[in-house]
Write an enzyme that holds these catalytic residues in place. Sequence first.
Site, PDB file in Angstrom:
ATOM      1  N   SER A  28      40.568 -16.489  -6.698  1.00 20.90           N
ATOM      2  CA  SER A  28      39.290 -17.180  -6.491  1.00 20.90           C
ATOM      3  C   SER A  28      38.128 -16.193  -6.542  1.00 20.90           C
ATOM      4  O   SER A  28      38.309 -14.995  -6.350  1.00 20.90           O
ATOM      5  CB  SER A  28      39.304 -17.884  -5.139  1.00 20.90           C
ATOM      6  N   SER A  30      34.157 -15.195  -8.557  1.00 18.12           N
ATOM      7  CA  SER A  30      33.544 -15.212  -9.896  1.00 18.12           C
ATOM      8  C   SER A  30      34.369 -14.437 -10.923  1.00 18.12           C
ATOM      9  O   SER A  30      34.484 -14.860 -12.084  1.00 18.12           O
ATOM     10  CB  SER A  30      32.115 -14.671  -9.832  1.00 18.12           C
ATOM     11  N   THR A  31      34.986 -13.318 -10.532  1.00 17.84           N
ATOM     12  CA  THR A  31      35.769 -12.527 -11.492  1.00 17.84           C
ATOM     13  C   THR A  31      37.057 -13.280 -11.855  1.00 17.84           C
ATOM     14  O   THR A  31      37.430 -13.356 -13.027  1.00 17.84           O
ATOM     15  CB  THR A  31      36.107 -11.138 -10.904  1.00 17.84           C
ATOM     16  N   ASP A  83      43.643 -11.732  -9.299  1.00 20.21           N
ATOM     17  CA  ASP A  83      42.612 -12.105  -8.329  1.00 20.21           C
ATOM     18  C   ASP A  83      41.555 -11.006  -8.247  1.00 20.21           C
ATOM     19  O   ASP A  83      41.808  -9.859  -8.625  1.00 20.21           O
ATOM     20  CB  ASP A  83      43.272 -12.314  -6.948  1.00 20.21           C
ATOM     21  N   GLU A 105      44.901 -17.100  -0.786  1.00 21.28           N
ATOM     22  CA  GLU A 105      45.042 -15.947  -1.697  1.00 21.28           C
ATOM     23  C   GLU A 105      46.159 -15.020  -1.221  1.00 21.28           C
ATOM     24  O   GLU A 105      46.938 -14.509  -2.028  1.00 21.28           O
ATOM     25  CB  GLU A 105      43.727 -15.173  -1.776  1.00 21.28           C
TER      26      GLU A 105
HETATM   27  C1  5RP Z   1      37.473 -14.926  -2.452  1.00 21.89           C
HETATM   28  C2  5RP Z   1      37.739 -13.517  -2.807  1.00 21.89           C
HETATM   29  C3  5RP Z   1      37.159 -13.000  -4.060  1.00 21.89           C
HETATM   30  O1  5RP Z   1      38.182 -12.549  -4.899  1.00 21.89           O
HETATM   31  C4  5RP Z   1      36.232 -11.873  -3.737  1.00 21.89           C
HETATM   32  O2  5RP Z   1      35.242 -12.361  -2.847  1.00 21.89           O
HETATM   33  C5  5RP Z   1      35.555 -11.308  -4.987  1.00 21.89           C
HETATM   34  O3  5RP Z   1      34.727 -12.266  -5.551  1.00 21.89           O
HETATM   35  P1  5RP Z   1      33.842 -11.966  -6.832  1.00 21.89           P
HETATM   36  O4  5RP Z   1      34.781 -11.769  -7.968  1.00 21.89           O
HETATM   37  O5  5RP Z   1      32.988 -13.212  -6.987  1.00 21.89           O
HETATM   38  O6  5RP Z   1      33.014 -10.749  -6.543  1.00 21.89           O
HETATM   39  O7  5RP Z   1      38.414 -12.792  -2.110  1.00 21.89           O
HETATM   40  O8  5RP Z   1      38.014 -15.257  -1.193  1.00 21.89           O
END
Ligand code: 5RP
Length: 232
Positions: A28, A30-31, A83, A105
């Site tokens: 989960s 954006s990446t 992830d 996760e």
């Molecule tokens: C969500 C997470 C995400 O992987 C983490 O916050 C990184 O997010 P992003 O890729 O948007 O920077 O742990 O619970």
Amino acid sequence: MSTSHQKTSAAVAALKYVQDGMVLGLGSGSTAEIFVRKLGERVAQGLSVKGVPTSERTAEVAREAGIPLIPVDQADCLHVTVDGADEVDGKFQLIKGGGGCLLREKIIAHASDLMVVIIDETKLVGALGEFPLPVEVDPFAFTITAKKVFDALRSAGIERPDVQLRRKGDGLEPFITDGGNYILDCACGMIPDAPSADRALKAIPGVMEHGLFLGLARVVIVGEDSGARVME
Ligand code: 5RP
């Protein structure tokens, strides 16, 4: 160059860990969402995989991208989970949960044969803790749990932890996770001994899970301006 370009380059590089017939944990944030969309492009070209999403939001993105999903309880095994993370240190210890999905996760990462973490280079740190550590707690008696979390972090060598209930965008209502729990964001400054914090937090009854992922990531892909750097 932008972090979005770096995230894309890490997400694309993670596709090399995906093979036909695999069951994939879909992270989960954006990446991870970029990875899911890129994976969807491969599925449209004939790749056959099944996804197990770690959040309602990721499930929505995966459906849009045309990735077949299966309920986690129907997955005989999980081959690879891809992830994102909020922080990654040199020992592949992670802070996750910025998006509030850390419990699911962690369950999926723990059940997977391989966890691949994809990040932009801002997430790579010398020591964990600048990013506030998310701790997912049962709403029942969460104020008591918050005090226990404060004590646990102190016992793990964090001098002045600041434990705050995460709230929704309006600043009034508590943020609720997909599993119906609250999140306590714990500003630590620096976490000197992550395994000790892990043990202390796990000993608290109201804590469902916390955002320290230790011993789970085996591959970290860092998106940089010049491309993706794979660390194994
Ligand atoms: C969500 C997470 C995400 O992987 C983490 O916050 C990184 O997010 P992003 O890729 O948007 O920077 O742990 O619970």
